[in-house]
Design a protein around this motif. Structure first.
Motif, short mmCIF file in Angstrom:
data_model
loop_
_atom_site.label_atom_id
_atom_site.label_comp_id
_atom_site.label_asym_id
_atom_site.label_seq_id
_atom_site.Cartn_x
_atom_site.Cartn_y
_atom_site.Cartn_z
N SER A 1 33.57 44.41 52.05
CA SER A 1 33.23 44.81 53.41
C SER A 1 34.38 45.53 54.10
CB SER A 1 32.82 43.58 54.23
OG SER A 1 31.68 42.94 53.68
N ALA A 2 35.61 45.21 53.69
CA ALA A 2 36.79 45.84 54.30
C ALA A 2 37.03 47.25 53.77
CB ALA A 2 38.03 44.97 54.05
N LYS A 3 36.18 47.69 52.80
CA LYS A 3 36.29 49.02 52.21
C LYS A 3 37.71 49.29 51.71
CE LYS A 3 32.49 50.92 54.94
NZ LYS A 3 32.04 51.96 55.91
N PRO A 4 38.10 48.60 50.64
CA PRO A 4 39.47 48.74 50.11
C PRO A 4 39.72 50.14 49.55
CG PRO A 4 38.09 47.58 48.55
CD PRO A 4 37.27 47.74 49.79
N PRO A 5 40.98 50.48 49.33
CA PRO A 5 41.30 51.80 48.75
C PRO A 5 40.61 51.99 47.40
CG PRO A 5 43.28 50.73 49.59
CD PRO A 5 42.19 49.71 49.65
N LYS A 6 40.23 53.20 47.12
CA LYS A 6 39.56 53.51 45.86
C LYS A 6 40.44 53.14 44.66
CE LYS A 6 37.45 57.40 43.39
NZ LYS A 6 37.17 58.85 43.42
N GLY A 7 39.84 52.46 43.70
CA GLY A 7 40.57 52.10 42.49
C GLY A 7 41.34 50.80 42.58
N GLN A 8 41.08 49.99 43.60
CA GLN A 8 41.80 48.72 43.76
C GLN A 8 40.88 47.55 43.47
OE1 GLN A 8 44.02 48.23 47.45
NE2 GLN A 8 43.62 46.03 47.43
N PRO A 9 41.14 46.78 42.40
CA PRO A 9 40.31 45.60 42.13
C PRO A 9 40.63 44.48 43.12
CG PRO A 9 42.12 45.71 40.57
CD PRO A 9 42.18 46.98 41.38
N CYS A 10 39.72 43.54 43.25
CA CYS A 10 39.92 42.43 44.19
C CYS A 10 40.93 41.43 43.61
CB CYS A 10 38.59 41.73 44.47
SG CYS A 10 38.74 40.33 45.61
N THR A 11 42.02 41.21 44.33
CA THR A 11 43.02 40.21 43.94
C THR A 11 43.32 39.28 45.11
OG1 THR A 11 44.81 41.75 44.49
CG2 THR A 11 44.06 41.71 42.20
N LYS A 12 42.38 39.15 46.02
CA LYS A 12 42.56 38.33 47.20
C LYS A 12 42.17 36.88 46.92
CE LYS A 12 43.67 41.91 49.75
NZ LYS A 12 45.03 42.10 50.27
N GLY A 13 42.94 35.95 47.44
CA GLY A 13 42.58 34.54 47.34
C GLY A 13 42.44 34.06 45.91
N LEU A 14 41.30 33.46 45.61
CA LEU A 14 41.04 32.93 44.28
C LEU A 14 40.98 34.02 43.22
CD1 LEU A 14 38.31 30.23 45.11
CD2 LEU A 14 40.80 29.95 44.98
N TRP A 15 40.67 35.24 43.64
CA TRP A 15 40.59 36.36 42.72
C TRP A 15 41.97 36.78 42.21
CZ3 TRP A 15 35.82 38.34 41.22
CH2 TRP A 15 34.73 37.83 41.93
N TYR A 16 43.01 36.23 42.78
CA TYR A 16 44.36 36.46 42.28
C TYR A 16 44.57 35.73 40.95
CZ TYR A 16 49.51 36.26 42.22
OH TYR A 16 50.84 36.36 41.86
N PHE A 17 43.86 34.61 40.77
CA PHE A 17 44.07 33.76 39.61
C PHE A 17 43.10 34.02 38.45
CE2 PHE A 17 45.59 31.45 43.33
CZ PHE A 17 46.90 31.18 42.96
N SER A 18 41.99 34.67 38.71
CA SER A 18 41.06 35.02 37.63
C SER A 18 40.17 36.16 38.09
CB SER A 18 40.22 33.83 37.19
OG SER A 18 39.14 33.61 38.07
N ARG A 19 39.53 36.82 37.13
CA ARG A 19 38.68 37.97 37.45
C ARG A 19 37.28 37.55 37.89
NH1 ARG A 19 41.10 39.95 32.36
NH2 ARG A 19 39.10 40.44 31.40
N HIS A 20 36.91 36.28 37.63
CA HIS A 20 35.56 35.81 37.96
C HIS A 20 35.58 34.36 38.43
CE1 HIS A 20 33.86 39.44 36.14
NE2 HIS A 20 34.69 39.24 35.14
N PRO A 21 36.21 34.07 39.59
CA PRO A 21 36.26 32.69 40.07
C PRO A 21 34.90 32.05 40.31
CG PRO A 21 37.15 34.24 41.70
CD PRO A 21 37.01 35.00 40.43
N PRO A 22 33.86 32.78 40.80
CA PRO A 22 32.57 32.11 40.97
C PRO A 22 31.98 31.61 39.66
CG PRO A 22 32.64 34.10 42.31
CD PRO A 22 33.84 34.14 41.40
N TYR A 23 32.19 32.33 38.55
CA TYR A 23 31.69 31.88 37.26
C TYR A 23 32.40 30.59 36.84
CZ TYR A 23 29.56 36.52 36.67
OH TYR A 23 28.81 37.66 36.81
N PHE A 24 33.71 30.55 37.01
CA PHE A 24 34.46 29.33 36.71
C PHE A 24 33.95 28.17 37.55
CE2 PHE A 24 37.92 26.49 38.01
CZ PHE A 24 38.27 25.94 36.79
#
Length: 352
Positions: A174-197
């Motif tokens: 929703s914050a419209k991050p810069p193009k080409g930037q994957p999500c590494t905020k919060g729990l996404w810093y520790f894995s690429r798919h925290p909801p699956y875990f």
């Protein structure tokens, strides 16, 4: 009062019939109006309905039955509510773009959803059955056994990772991050798919909680077998997320997106990578660092099991590919998949 037996003593038939009816209603609405507003909501809410009905018709309001049922309903309400909110904000679900107008393909998805709901509901459905929770049965263990406590802890950890992970990803997009930037905020810093875990963890917790009467009680052999068989719920969840509708549908498509961002002129139709009409060509030089940065992100970020990137990046490749589940089948090969992606873009632009 003895618990009511509806068709069979394990609630298997009635839970299946309820699931079938609820999903058929959802399918009829989705197919008729050709929209996705009810699809995921119908799936999530189905778990809530099964937990509530099997608890209230069982007449066995023990602490364990109530806790297991309420936790299931809490997870189901959170899941259904978030997915409904998300699809209302986006307007549609891109997963169904290619099948929404094909009756049998679309129906196939709903059949899969029936199977998913029924199997994953088994632990609480069987726990609330007369075969397991009959008050006449002796040896019913009091609430608070080790399996109860460990199960609740695992559920709490899983629900936290799933719910918070979903919210953080939604806020990131929703914050419209810069193009080409994957999500590494919060729990996404520790894995690429925290909801699956999170989802995998919470279902192991629910199964362990529901298993207490078998581990610590005096159930007959048949009832114990039924509770052990309910391990299908967490196992099916793992298989689904690791090898079917989870990682396989997320990893390569996401990598493809970042790979193509490195070749904007290809996407804009200004460059023919092959230099001729051949469908095979050598991968050209990237025009920016987006793909290189994404490969570095993959190297330092665990695919599903949470690890600090500073630790994960030093793990041997064989550990990542086997023990930590970053399997080769999930990897985007720029020499094979990359060439095909660029050629696909070239053809798409050429026919536009």
């Amino acid at each position: 009062m003895s618990p009511h037996i509806i068709i069979d003593q394990y609630n298997l038939t009635i839970s299946f019939l309820i699931t079938l009816a609820w999903q058929m209603i959802g399918f009829a609405i989705a197919w008729t109006f050709k929209f996705d507003k009810v699809t995921d909501f119908t799936g999530g809410s189905n778990f809530f309905i099964l937990a509530l009905i099997t608890l209230t018709t069982g007449d066995t309001y023990t602490a364990r039955n109530i806790v297991a049922s309420v936790l299931t309903m809490l997870w189901a309400a959170r899941l259904a509510g978030f997915l409904l909110f998300r699809v209302l904000k986006t307007g549609s679900d891109t997963r169904f773009d290619d099948i929404r107008s094909h009756f049998f393909k679309f129906a196939g998805f709903w059949v899969g959803q029936i199977v998913w709901v029924w199997i994953v509901s088994l632990p609480v459905v069987i726990l609330n059955s007369s075969a397991v929770s009959s008050p006449e049965r002796s040896g019913d263990p009091s609430f608070g056994k080790a399996t109860d406590i460990i199960g609740i802890i695992l559920f709490a950890i899983g629900l936290f990772w799933e719910a918070v992970g979903d919210i953080q990803k939604y806020m990131f997009k929703s914050a419209k991050p810069p193009k080409g930037q994957p999500c590494t905020k919060g729990l996404w810093y520790f894995s690429r798919h925290p909801p699956y875990f999170g989802e995998i963890t919470l279902h192991w917790g629910l199964w362990l909680l529901c298993l207490t009467p078998t581990v610590n009680g005096a159930l007959p052999k048949s009832a114990k077998s039924a509770q052990y068989a309910a391990i299908l719920a967490p196992v099916f969840t793992m298989v689904l997320l690791l090898f079917a509708s989870g990682l396989p549908t997320a990893e390569k498509p996401t990598a493809k997106k970042f790979f193509l961002m490195s070749y904007p002129s290809v996407r804009e139709g200004q460059l023919d990578p092959s230099g001729n009409s051949s469908s095979r060509f050598s991968t050209p030089e990237a025009e920016n660092d987006i793909w290189a940065n994404y490969k570095a992100y993959l190297k330092r970020t665990s695919i599903i099991i949470p690890f600090p990137p500073s630790l994960y990046v030093h793990f041997p490749e064989w550990v990542k590919r086997s023990i930590l589940l970053d399997l080769p089948t999930f990897r985007f090969d720029e020499q094979v998949d990359g060439k095909e992606a660029l050629e696909e873009e070239r053809k798409k632009r050429g026919s536009a």
